[in-house]
Structure formats: C-alpha cells, structure tokens
Motif scaffolding. Structure first.
Motif, PDB file in Angstrom:
ATOM      1  N   PHE A  76       6.514  -4.243  55.369  1.00  0.00           N
ATOM      2  CA  PHE A  76       6.927  -3.877  53.996  1.00  0.00           C
ATOM      3  C   PHE A  76       8.550  -3.373  53.996  1.00  0.00           C
ATOM      4  CE2 PHE A  76       3.060  -4.245  51.754  1.00  0.00           C
ATOM      5  CZ  PHE A  76       2.007  -3.879  52.870  1.00  0.00           C
ATOM      6  N   THR A  77       9.282  -4.139  54.392  1.00  0.00           N
ATOM      7  CA  THR A  77      10.877  -3.997  54.786  1.00  0.00           C
ATOM      8  C   THR A  77      11.330  -3.630  53.300  1.00  0.00           C
ATOM      9  OG1 THR A  77      11.351  -6.383  54.359  1.00  0.00           O
ATOM     10  CG2 THR A  77      10.996  -5.848  56.678  1.00  0.00           C
ATOM     11  N   LYS A  78      10.971  -3.766  52.098  1.00  0.00           N
ATOM     12  CA  LYS A  78      11.603  -3.506  50.840  1.00  0.00           C
ATOM     13  C   LYS A  78      11.466  -2.056  50.743  1.00  0.00           C
ATOM     14  CE  LYS A  78      11.623  -7.985  48.851  1.00  0.00           C
ATOM     15  NZ  LYS A  78      11.798  -8.527  47.527  1.00  0.00           N
ATOM     16  N   ARG A  79      10.759  -1.353  51.501  1.00  0.00           N
ATOM     17  CA  ARG A  79      10.395   0.130  51.272  1.00  0.00           C
ATOM     18  C   ARG A  79      11.653   1.062  51.720  1.00  0.00           C
ATOM     19  NH1 ARG A  79       3.763   0.832  51.286  1.00  0.00           N
ATOM     20  NH2 ARG A  79       3.444  -0.630  49.758  1.00  0.00           N
ATOM     21  N   TYR A  80      12.158   0.605  52.771  1.00  0.00           N
ATOM     22  CA  TYR A  80      13.166   1.268  53.494  1.00  0.00           C
ATOM     23  C   TYR A  80      14.675   1.218  52.541  1.00  0.00           C
ATOM     24  CZ  TYR A  80      14.676  -2.493  56.277  1.00  0.00           C
ATOM     25  OH  TYR A  80      15.300  -3.517  56.762  1.00  0.00           O
ATOM     26  N   ARG A  81      15.134   2.465  52.680  1.00  0.00           N
ATOM     27  CA  ARG A  81      16.506   2.338  51.919  1.00  0.00           C
ATOM     28  C   ARG A  81      17.551   2.727  53.027  1.00  0.00           C
ATOM     29  NH1 ARG A  81      17.342   3.915  46.956  1.00  0.00           N
ATOM     30  NH2 ARG A  81      19.521   3.526  47.191  1.00  0.00           N
ATOM     31  N   ILE A  98      23.075   3.278  58.511  1.00  0.00           N
ATOM     32  CA  ILE A  98      23.415   2.440  57.497  1.00  0.00           C
ATOM     33  C   ILE A  98      22.462   2.306  56.240  1.00  0.00           C
ATOM     34  CG2 ILE A  98      22.275   0.387  58.570  1.00  0.00           C
ATOM     35  CD1 ILE A  98      24.948  -1.103  57.697  1.00  0.00           C
ATOM     36  N   ASP A  99      23.135   2.302  55.173  1.00  0.00           N
ATOM     37  CA  ASP A  99      22.158   2.197  53.817  1.00  0.00           C
ATOM     38  C   ASP A  99      21.906   0.712  53.723  1.00  0.00           C
ATOM     39  OD1 ASP A  99      23.756   4.910  51.897  1.00  0.00           O
ATOM     40  OD2 ASP A  99      21.794   4.639  53.093  1.00  0.00           O
ATOM     41  N   SER A 100      20.679   0.356  53.341  1.00  0.00           N
ATOM     42  CA  SER A 100      20.251  -1.216  53.425  1.00  0.00           C
ATOM     43  C   SER A 100      20.803  -1.847  52.249  1.00  0.00           C
ATOM     44  CB  SER A 100      18.706  -1.196  53.268  1.00  0.00           C
ATOM     45  OG  SER A 100      18.206  -0.411  52.500  1.00  0.00           O
ATOM     46  N   TYR A 104      17.520   4.122  73.301  1.00  0.00           N
ATOM     47  CA  TYR A 104      17.792   3.965  72.194  1.00  0.00           C
ATOM     48  C   TYR A 104      16.688   3.412  70.952  1.00  0.00           C
ATOM     49  CZ  TYR A 104      22.863   5.000  73.334  1.00  0.00           C
ATOM     50  OH  TYR A 104      23.960   5.388  73.645  1.00  0.00           O
ATOM     51  N   TYR A 105      16.558   3.982  70.049  1.00  0.00           N
ATOM     52  CA  TYR A 105      15.679   3.795  69.087  1.00  0.00           C
ATOM     53  C   TYR A 105      16.157   3.524  67.534  1.00  0.00           C
ATOM     54  CZ  TYR A 105      12.782   6.425  72.362  1.00  0.00           C
ATOM     55  OH  TYR A 105      12.179   6.820  73.594  1.00  0.00           O
ATOM     56  N   CYS A 106      15.454   2.576  66.984  1.00  0.00           N
ATOM     57  CA  CYS A 106      15.975   2.518  65.435  1.00  0.00           C
ATOM     58  C   CYS A 106      14.541   3.052  64.705  1.00  0.00           C
ATOM     59  CB  CYS A 106      16.035   1.022  65.127  1.00  0.00           C
ATOM     60  SG  CYS A 106      14.993  -0.261  65.341  1.00  0.00           S
ATOM     61  N   SER A 107      15.109   3.345  63.406  1.00  0.00           N
ATOM     62  CA  SER A 107      14.092   4.131  62.692  1.00  0.00           C
ATOM     63  C   SER A 107      14.447   3.986  61.115  1.00  0.00           C
ATOM     64  CB  SER A 107      14.307   5.850  63.046  1.00  0.00           C
ATOM     65  OG  SER A 107      13.311   6.270  61.964  1.00  0.00           O
ATOM     66  N   THR A 108      13.693   3.735  60.205  1.00  0.00           N
ATOM     67  CA  THR A 108      13.597   3.503  58.895  1.00  0.00           C
ATOM     68  C   THR A 108      13.372   4.917  58.355  1.00  0.00           C
ATOM     69  OG1 THR A 108      11.288   2.878  58.761  1.00  0.00           O
ATOM     70  CG2 THR A 108      13.061   1.179  58.694  1.00  0.00           C
ATOM     71  N   ASN A 109      13.967   4.858  56.950  1.00  0.00           N
ATOM     72  CA  ASN A 109      13.996   5.832  56.025  1.00  0.00           C
ATOM     73  C   ASN A 109      13.954   5.538  54.417  1.00  0.00           C
ATOM     74  OD1 ASN A 109      14.682   8.427  54.620  1.00  0.00           O
ATOM     75  ND2 ASN A 109      15.785   9.230  56.251  1.00  0.00           N
ATOM     76  N   ALA A 110      12.999   6.263  53.855  1.00  0.00           N
ATOM     77  CA  ALA A 110      12.812   5.798  52.453  1.00  0.00           C
ATOM     78  C   ALA A 110      13.919   6.236  51.621  1.00  0.00           C
ATOM     79  CB  ALA A 110      11.380   6.243  51.959  1.00  0.00           C
ATOM     80  N   HIS A 111      14.931   7.081  52.033  1.00  0.00           N
ATOM     81  CA  HIS A 111      15.940   7.585  51.387  1.00  0.00           C
ATOM     82  C   HIS A 111      17.185   7.150  51.817  1.00  0.00           C
ATOM     83  CE1 HIS A 111      12.851  10.465  49.784  1.00  0.00           C
ATOM     84  NE2 HIS A 111      12.760  10.795  50.803  1.00  0.00           N
ATOM     85  N   PRO A 112      18.192   7.260  51.040  1.00  0.00           N
ATOM     86  CA  PRO A 112      19.409   6.504  51.539  1.00  0.00           C
ATOM     87  C   PRO A 112      20.172   7.509  52.448  1.00  0.00           C
ATOM     88  CG  PRO A 112      19.756   6.951  49.258  1.00  0.00           C
ATOM     89  CD  PRO A 112      18.145   7.131  49.678  1.00  0.00           C
ATOM     90  N   VAL A 113      20.998   7.122  53.157  1.00  0.00           N
ATOM     91  CA  VAL A 113      21.855   8.082  54.113  1.00  0.00           C
ATOM     92  C   VAL A 113      22.479   9.302  53.241  1.00  0.00           C
ATOM     93  CG1 VAL A 113      23.466   8.376  56.204  1.00  0.00           C
ATOM     94  CG2 VAL A 113      21.748   6.517  55.818  1.00  0.00           C
ATOM     95  N   SER A 114      23.235   8.670  52.140  1.00  0.00           N
ATOM     96  CA  SER A 114      23.734   9.610  51.128  1.00  0.00           C
ATOM     97  C   SER A 114      22.964  10.674  50.569  1.00  0.00           C
ATOM     98  CB  SER A 114      24.691   8.564  50.168  1.00  0.00           C
ATOM     99  OG  SER A 114      23.479   7.906  49.467  1.00  0.00           O
TER     100      SER A 114
END
Length: 129
Positions: A27-32, A51-53, A94-104
């Motif tokens: 569900f790639t559209k769910r992360y920001r 990075i903000d998606s 090194y790990y990557c991680s998604t977030n539902a909120h924008p970095v800003s």
C-alpha cells in the motif's frame, strides 16, 4: 502495510561511495515520507536523511549533509541514498522506513519524532580506514 527492501550495502574504503536503494511494495500510497536510519553496534538507531514523497523536500542530519543525497523515483516506488566521502564512523546497518506524516510536520525534529509505519530488514555498510 508497506513492505520495504533495502539493497546496495557493502564494504568500501574511507573516501569511497555507495548507493543504497529502498524498494517499497504494498500500500505505497499510504506513506507521505521515507527516511533512512542507521544503527551501529552498541548504539541507538539514528536518523540520517528523509524525503517527502509528494513534493520531494529533503532533510539531512548535519553529520551527513553535503556527503549524502536522498532521492526518490515515485514511478518505481524507490528511494535512494547516495553516500559519498564515506567515513569509518558511517559503518552501520542502514534501514529505510515509511511514515504516514510528511517530514515537514515534525518541524525539524523528524529524527526524534519519527512515527514509523514500516521498516526494512536493513543493509550493512562497512567503511574501512
């Protein structure tokens, strides 16, 4: 749920370069936002870059700024971390991680307040002196 797979780690001499990749599926559209984090032996995991998606805004910790570059390719659901002028102290998983909120949304403290929705399995980066 988003699945993340990192690749591109390895052994490199100080001053060398590596390019890490993070492939997202599900569900790639769910992360920001996507962030890169690292964890060295005996140390806590720390944020490196994010990075903000949507708008592509980038954020770096000061200890990697001007050496590392984070980028994205939304058409491929990929995020990259170009690491140049590597130092022995960059050695870590090194790990990557998604977030539902924008970095800003974190007003500059994203690396302390990151609300991860997914983590990858990590890729080892070793920098020899």
């Amino acid at each position: 749920q988003v699945q993340l797979v990192e690749s591109g780690g390895g052994l490199v001499q100080a001053g060398g370069s590596l390019r890490l990749s993070c492939e997202a599926s599900g569900f790639t559209k769910r992360y920001r936002a996507i962030g890169w984090f690292r964890q060295a032996p005996g140390q806590l995991r720390e944020g490196v870059a994010a990075i903000d998606s949507r708008d592509g805004s980038t954020y770096y910790r000061d200890f990697v700024e001007e050496r590392f570059t984070i980028s994205r390719d939304n058409s491929k659901n990929m995020v990259y971390l170009q690491m140049d002028n590597l130092k022995p102290e960059d050695t870590a998983v090194y790990y990557c991680s998604t977030n539902a909120h924008p970095v800003s949304a974190y007003r500059g403290r994203w690396y302390e307040m990151w609300q991860a929705t997914s983590w990858g399995q990590g890729t080892q980066v070793t920098v020899s002196s």
